[in-house]
Design a protein around this motif. Sequence first.
Motif, PDB file in Angstrom:
ATOM      1  N   PHE A 111       4.592   5.388  10.265  1.00  7.22           N
ATOM      2  CA  PHE A 111       5.422   6.047   9.259  1.00  7.22           C
ATOM      3  C   PHE A 111       6.040   7.319   9.798  1.00  7.22           C
ATOM      4  CE2 PHE A 111       2.700   9.563   7.731  1.00  7.22           C
ATOM      5  CZ  PHE A 111       1.453   9.181   8.218  1.00  7.22           C
ATOM      6  N   ARG A 151       0.857  -1.190   0.000  1.00  6.59           N
ATOM      7  CA  ARG A 151       0.000   0.000   0.000  1.00  6.59           C
ATOM      8  C   ARG A 151       0.884   1.227   0.000  1.00  6.59           C
ATOM      9  NH1 ARG A 151      -3.468   3.808   2.372  1.00  6.59           N
ATOM     10  NH2 ARG A 151      -5.687   3.356   2.090  1.00  6.59           N
ATOM     11  N   PHE A 182       0.894  -5.165   4.127  1.00 10.02           N
ATOM     12  CA  PHE A 182       0.102  -5.843   5.154  1.00 10.02           C
ATOM     13  C   PHE A 182      -0.394  -7.188   4.660  1.00 10.02           C
ATOM     14  CE2 PHE A 182      -4.335  -5.169   3.782  1.00 10.02           C
ATOM     15  CZ  PHE A 182      -4.177  -4.161   2.836  1.00 10.02           C
ATOM     16  N   ALA A 189      -8.828  10.750  -2.088  1.00 12.27           N
ATOM     17  CA  ALA A 189      -9.386   9.658  -1.283  1.00 12.27           C
ATOM     18  C   ALA A 189      -9.741   8.431  -2.123  1.00 12.27           C
ATOM     19  CB  ALA A 189     -10.617  10.147  -0.521  1.00 12.27           C
ATOM     20  N   SER A 231       0.366  10.969  -0.667  1.00 10.24           N
ATOM     21  CA  SER A 231       0.110  12.338  -0.229  1.00 10.24           C
ATOM     22  C   SER A 231       1.290  12.887   0.559  1.00 10.24           C
ATOM     23  CB  SER A 231      -1.162  12.400   0.599  1.00 10.24           C
ATOM     24  OG  SER A 231      -0.979  11.713   1.808  1.00 10.24           O
ATOM     25  N   LEU A 277      -9.034   5.249  -4.439  1.00 10.87           N
ATOM     26  CA  LEU A 277      -7.914   4.311  -4.452  1.00 10.87           C
ATOM     27  C   LEU A 277      -7.749   3.713  -5.845  1.00 10.87           C
ATOM     28  CD1 LEU A 277      -8.785   2.233  -1.225  1.00 10.87           C
ATOM     29  CD2 LEU A 277      -7.211   4.173  -1.391  1.00 10.87           C
ATOM     30  N   PRO A 292     -16.531   5.263   5.998  1.00  9.45           N
ATOM     31  CA  PRO A 292     -15.245   4.691   6.425  1.00  9.45           C
ATOM     32  C   PRO A 292     -14.056   5.504   5.909  1.00  9.45           C
ATOM     33  CG  PRO A 292     -16.678   2.981   5.529  1.00  9.45           C
ATOM     34  CD  PRO A 292     -17.370   4.290   5.274  1.00  9.45           C
ATOM     35  N   ALA A 293     -14.280   6.258   4.827  1.00  6.58           N
ATOM     36  CA  ALA A 293     -13.178   7.034   4.248  1.00  6.58           C
ATOM     37  C   ALA A 293     -12.792   8.236   5.098  1.00  6.58           C
ATOM     38  CB  ALA A 293     -13.549   7.495   2.836  1.00  6.58           C
ATOM     39  N   ASP A 324       3.710   0.844   2.811  1.00  9.91           N
ATOM     40  CA  ASP A 324       3.626  -0.231   3.802  1.00  9.91           C
ATOM     41  C   ASP A 324       3.080  -1.505   3.187  1.00  9.91           C
ATOM     42  OD1 ASP A 324       0.660  -0.470   4.606  1.00  9.91           O
ATOM     43  OD2 ASP A 324       0.992   1.671   4.867  1.00  9.91           O
ATOM     44  N   GLU A 336       0.866  12.118   4.427  1.00  3.18           N
ATOM     45  CA  GLU A 336       0.802  10.717   4.869  1.00  3.18           C
ATOM     46  C   GLU A 336       1.669   9.835   3.981  1.00  3.18           C
ATOM     47  OE1 GLU A 336      -2.649   8.756   6.583  1.00  3.18           O
ATOM     48  OE2 GLU A 336      -3.840  10.237   5.525  1.00  3.18           O
ATOM     49  N   ALA A 374      -6.186  14.302   2.155  1.00  2.00           N
ATOM     50  CA  ALA A 374      -6.883  13.026   1.956  1.00  2.00           C
ATOM     51  C   ALA A 374      -8.087  13.148   1.030  1.00  2.00           C
ATOM     52  CB  ALA A 374      -7.307  12.447   3.300  1.00  2.00           C
ATOM     53  N   GLY A 375      -8.515  14.372   0.702  1.00  2.00           N
ATOM     54  CA  GLY A 375      -9.606  14.541  -0.256  1.00  2.00           C
ATOM     55  C   GLY A 375     -10.986  14.511   0.375  1.00  2.00           C
ATOM     56  N   ALA A 400     -13.915   0.940   1.831  1.00  2.00           N
ATOM     57  CA  ALA A 400     -13.258   2.242   2.010  1.00  2.00           C
ATOM     58  C   ALA A 400     -14.237   3.407   2.035  1.00  2.00           C
ATOM     59  CB  ALA A 400     -12.222   2.461   0.915  1.00  2.00           C
ATOM     60  N   SER A 437     -11.047  -5.441   4.827  1.00  4.79           N
ATOM     61  CA  SER A 437     -10.168  -5.823   3.724  1.00  4.79           C
ATOM     62  C   SER A 437      -8.806  -5.144   3.762  1.00  4.79           C
ATOM     63  CB  SER A 437     -10.851  -5.535   2.384  1.00  4.79           C
ATOM     64  OG  SER A 437     -11.420  -4.257   2.375  1.00  4.79           O
ATOM     65  N   ILE A 456      -2.081  -1.149  -3.654  1.00  2.00           N
ATOM     66  CA  ILE A 456      -3.101  -0.115  -3.451  1.00  2.00           C
ATOM     67  C   ILE A 456      -2.406   1.241  -3.465  1.00  2.00           C
ATOM     68  CG2 ILE A 456      -4.862   0.781  -1.879  1.00  2.00           C
ATOM     69  CD1 ILE A 456      -5.051  -2.022  -0.654  1.00  2.00           C
ATOM     70  N   ILE A 478     -12.319  -4.019  -1.234  1.00  2.00           N
ATOM     71  CA  ILE A 478     -11.513  -2.936  -0.663  1.00  2.00           C
ATOM     72  C   ILE A 478     -12.189  -1.588  -0.917  1.00  2.00           C
ATOM     73  CG2 ILE A 478      -9.331  -1.653  -0.959  1.00  2.00           C
ATOM     74  CD1 ILE A 478      -7.963  -4.427  -1.299  1.00  2.00           C
ATOM     75  N   LYS A 511      -2.559  11.669  -3.089  1.00  2.00           N
ATOM     76  CA  LYS A 511      -2.138  12.400  -4.280  1.00  2.00           C
ATOM     77  C   LYS A 511      -0.766  12.983  -4.015  1.00  2.00           C
ATOM     78  CE  LYS A 511      -3.097  16.539  -6.929  1.00  2.00           C
ATOM     79  NZ  LYS A 511      -4.068  17.564  -7.302  1.00  2.00           N
ATOM     80  N   ASP A 538       0.814   5.377  -0.006  1.00  2.00           N
ATOM     81  CA  ASP A 538       0.080   6.636   0.077  1.00  2.00           C
ATOM     82  C   ASP A 538       0.991   7.723  -0.464  1.00  2.00           C
ATOM     83  OD1 ASP A 538      -1.233   9.042   0.837  1.00  2.00           O
ATOM     84  OD2 ASP A 538      -2.294   7.940   2.401  1.00  2.00           O
ATOM     85  N   ARG A 542      -5.024  -3.176   9.165  1.00  7.23           N
ATOM     86  CA  ARG A 542      -3.599  -3.236   9.455  1.00  7.23           C
ATOM     87  C   ARG A 542      -3.191  -2.089  10.360  1.00  7.23           C
ATOM     88  NH1 ARG A 542      -4.589  -0.418   5.253  1.00  7.23           N
ATOM     89  NH2 ARG A 542      -3.335   1.409   4.866  1.00  7.23           N
ATOM     90  N   ARG A 570       3.847   7.306   2.495  1.00 11.10           N
ATOM     91  CA  ARG A 570       4.506   6.134   3.068  1.00 11.10           C
ATOM     92  C   ARG A 570       4.242   4.905   2.218  1.00 11.10           C
ATOM     93  NH1 ARG A 570      -0.276   6.691   4.881  1.00 11.10           N
ATOM     94  NH2 ARG A 570      -1.485   4.851   5.332  1.00 11.10           N
TER      95      ARG A 570
END
Lengths: 587, 587
Positions: free
Chosen positions: B28, A15, A28, A61, A19, A63, B60-61, A26, A22, B52-53, A52, B21, A116, A48, A120, A17, B24, A24
Amino acid sequence: MNAATAYGWKKKILRIDLSESERRIDRFVPEQSLLNDYLGGRGLGAKILYDAGRVEALSPANLLVFATGPLTGTTTPASGRVSLSTKSPLTGTIFDSNCGGSFGPAMKKAGYDAIIIAGKSPEPVFIEIEDDRVELKSAETLWGENVKATTGFLKEKGSGSVACIGRAGEKLVPLASIISDATHAFGRGGVGAVMGSKNLKAIVVKGTGKVAISDRAEFSKQKKAINRLLIACPTISKGLSVFGTPFLVKITSWMNVLPVANFRKGEPEQDFNLKPFFAKTIEEERAPKRRACYSCPIACKREDKGGGELPEYETVGLMGANIQNPDYEAVVEANRLCNDYGVDTISVAGVLGCYSELRGKGISPEELVNLTRMVGDKQGVGEELGKGVSSFAASEGHPETAIQVKGLSLPSYDPRGVKGLGFSYATSNRGGCHTRAYLVAPEILRKPKAIDPYTLAGKAGHTKIFQDRFAAVDSLVVCKFAFLGAGEEEYANILSAVTGVDYTSEDLMLAGERIWNVERLYNVREGFGKADDILPDRFFEEKVNGRVIDKEEFLKTLDEYYRMRGWDEDGVPREGKLRRLGIRRKK
Amino acid sequence: MNAATAYGWKKKILRIDLSESERRIDRFVPEQSLLNDYLGGRGLGAKILYDAGRVEALSPANLLVFATGPLTGTTTPASGRVSLSTKSPLTGTIFDSNCGGSFGPAMKKAGYDAIIIAGKSPEPVFIEIEDDRVELKSAETLWGENVKATTGFLKEKGSGSVACIGRAGEKLVPLASIISDATHAFGRGGVGAVMGSKNLKAIVVKGTGKVAISDRAEFSKQKKAINRLLIACPTISKGLSVFGTPFLVKITSWMNVLPVANFRKGEPEQDFNLKPFFAKTIEEERAPKRRACYSCPIACKREDKGGGELPEYETVGLMGANIQNPDYEAVVEANRLCNDYGVDTISVAGVLGCYSELRGKGISPEELVNLTRMVGDKQGVGEELGKGVSSFAASEGHPETAIQVKGLSLPSYDPRGVKGLGFSYATSNRGGCHTRAYLVAPEILRKPKAIDPYTLAGKAGHTKIFQDRFAAVDSLVVCKFAFLGAGEEEYANILSAVTGVDYTSEDLMLAGERIWNVERLYNVREGFGKADDILPDRFFEEKVNGRVIDKEEFLKTLDEYYRMRGWDEDGVPREGKLRRLGIRRKK
């Protein structure tokens, strides 16, 4: 199904990200039960995305979920595809798109079931992956380049498989695709614009690992069985393998379902010569090279001797007779431009069909090439065209000329003459698409057995079964063409051999139904409902070749379809159905 | 500012995705430049949410971002608070809320600058953190319990600090709060409903580490300087420290800005006795215990000898005269119920003010207690009341009775008599809130210097400066009360000593302006604009105590405020301003 194993799946999801705040990388471990129930690919992506929550398509936001399946990276026949799931900026629905080549196997060999991408990036970047090493690198110098140059540059640096966007994706054109290794498209729903909105130019993946197989002897046995079935199927061995997908042109024109003049006519004008579009002509005149995706015995792709990919059936059909362009060479050129800018060939052709109807004359070969370029570059009228057929037709004040479902323009089969396929366009959860239920197989190619294409009778059931079936196939991720010869029984067997988890064909069908329902819930949450499960009025009102679709019968079939699915009269899955499938409804 | 260090900040963010899904736990390292520019707390939360938008609040987002600041966990005076940022289900704006106690210091000592919660768990869970150990545990047995029982249970198991929701959060009541250690509230914007929507009951944090300080000698020196200033300030040493926040009741009633009868009257009825609500009465009759947050010399919290927290000024004001309830004991009880169910006291009082106006009589003590319980339990009329004052008033057909800005009900100061504070309500980015600019300080408490509360002249500038100032303070994260005595100069000094990064007071003000603009961009992206920067008509139309706000003057002040902020006439930040602040506008 029995206990969990580490076979088939890598049990690792990467995964990233992008942005600023955030950023990073990672990794899982997904739950084994999730993999068992959703398989991988499209199913995993759907789960997923549904979990989300609601997002806007071009928001950070949203994916991008690139996902392989448990068979990817093994030598299972036709298992070289890879799936991408995201919310579509074109349709507003959940969307998945899969492409061939070797990107999926490379991901898997690098150790990942899925990648994933979230957020942005503030600056253009590309992602470089080689097994455990994952790096974000500046794409400043690549930004503005088209697909072939980008892919060439990235290939020069190493031997990884590439997925990238061209200028269309950068410019957030809603018809933009992501293109893998220059010619394989994640097409249709504008997924390239989502990648562009993240300032992500490309992903390069190189994998040196292997996929563990639980029972190698059984695997070999099942692989042989499938290969035998593929060879035994003349549609494959004497059709696809010899001519590629354009072998369909002759069949659909003979059946009078090859669309003409934006789905308004039954046959091309007398002076319009279809012969240059026939696969046999192409074969004789160009003697193209056969190309296969990773681990595929079918090898349906074609390219010119000097290199340069040749268009598939949908492109040939829709960029020829449907826009009244008589020049096959122009289609070849427009197709290459689409792949280079990264735009969807069917959607470009679809909006040009509308454009040509509105101005009352066909698209000339030169116009086809120029307009394609303008869509890719978001220039002049290309900007409006690039928003897709629904938006374009509405902006011109003639929404009735948009031949689409849920904003996705229709592929190259006139639904009046393949009524089940038409019904599957209407009930498709990603818009007007032939590959959801792929009723091309029974209604046109008579596989696995022929059904009458000229009636809606029984099509609610056929549509449901084929939608579920191919939801599972897209999750494995296997090419649908293999299912012209083999069946879910054989793939359940090889899946069991690979993963060590016992699957029957019923398990696959149930997984497919589960996935279809999760996708429906996603779309219901976005506000889609019964009113969206419909075809353009043209097909109910205007006879072509003496055929039309009876709207009353269509709506009755829709009610029947909802009942068979265990959905209420508005097309919303009922609690009992969800409970049986083990799905929780989510806000 | 000079080079990056590892002092002050932990440079580690914990991110937990609860979804099925993508479940985790990962960690970071944030960019040092991000920490330098956004400090921590509210600033860090705003940047993360903006990047994050767009999301829906209960999707959940949406993210919950618990964030400490560089001073948290040190013994800097009044640095015991912790910030929480999320999108509000009540206002639809970006929202942050901070609370005292020891949750923030525990997070920091466990090694985290921030904890980001994403996704939604399929089953109720709580999170247990002890330094590097982070576990998700089932909260099935806790689900349905209120705050005190939940906190008690979790405290029994260990010595961690707890943040949890009660039944209101579980039931997604839009007025729900998150409560830390049973009495400290992340209040106002319905953040408890966001936590409930994620099926997250609680977070327990225990930290055994320390926060590294760059220059200990300088730190001690600056700490002494701040403590000296706090003691030298009579508002603190003879007000807050002796009586707690209810010392304000006498001052605001004397100034005639204590709201009466849903902000419609200047003074309570003759037979309404305010005396039981005065801090001195409470002090004499109950002799409550003083309680302090972590590392705070002010110690403004009060609880009864037998335990049980006492209400703060806002609650006392709004649950007394404003709803015409004469019984202080009922306020004590309602306040405790709010903390136990986890609902916001100001918002409950606000909607009861509206309810009482609509039915034409005050709220009796018994009704106050019963209605509070019904809001917390989402029962009977409590369900409608719990949706907040804007929704309730609209559903009753009388939107004009909702005394709110952007859906957030006003605190206990009538804007007609504290016009700058009123202007700051209107321009607050989280709705009707006194703590954004905290003009209570200069307009009521005459700190750092007195300004005329009865005029709007000069208030555009004051509002901007105080908004920026407290955006920085909320990001450090420090209690605003310390700024009645000390200033940003002293806190810049101690921040430099702690982090080894040179900060001046100008740097802090600039960070505050940067944060304010990011928050504005977030709200603009959500569709908020000039029309939302307004007070209820009542304050422009109905004189109370001979005072009213001139609407024309108000609108002129708003234009002036936008100009001073470098925003266009619709309140949208201009490119030049964003460039100077180093902010990128995002879709």
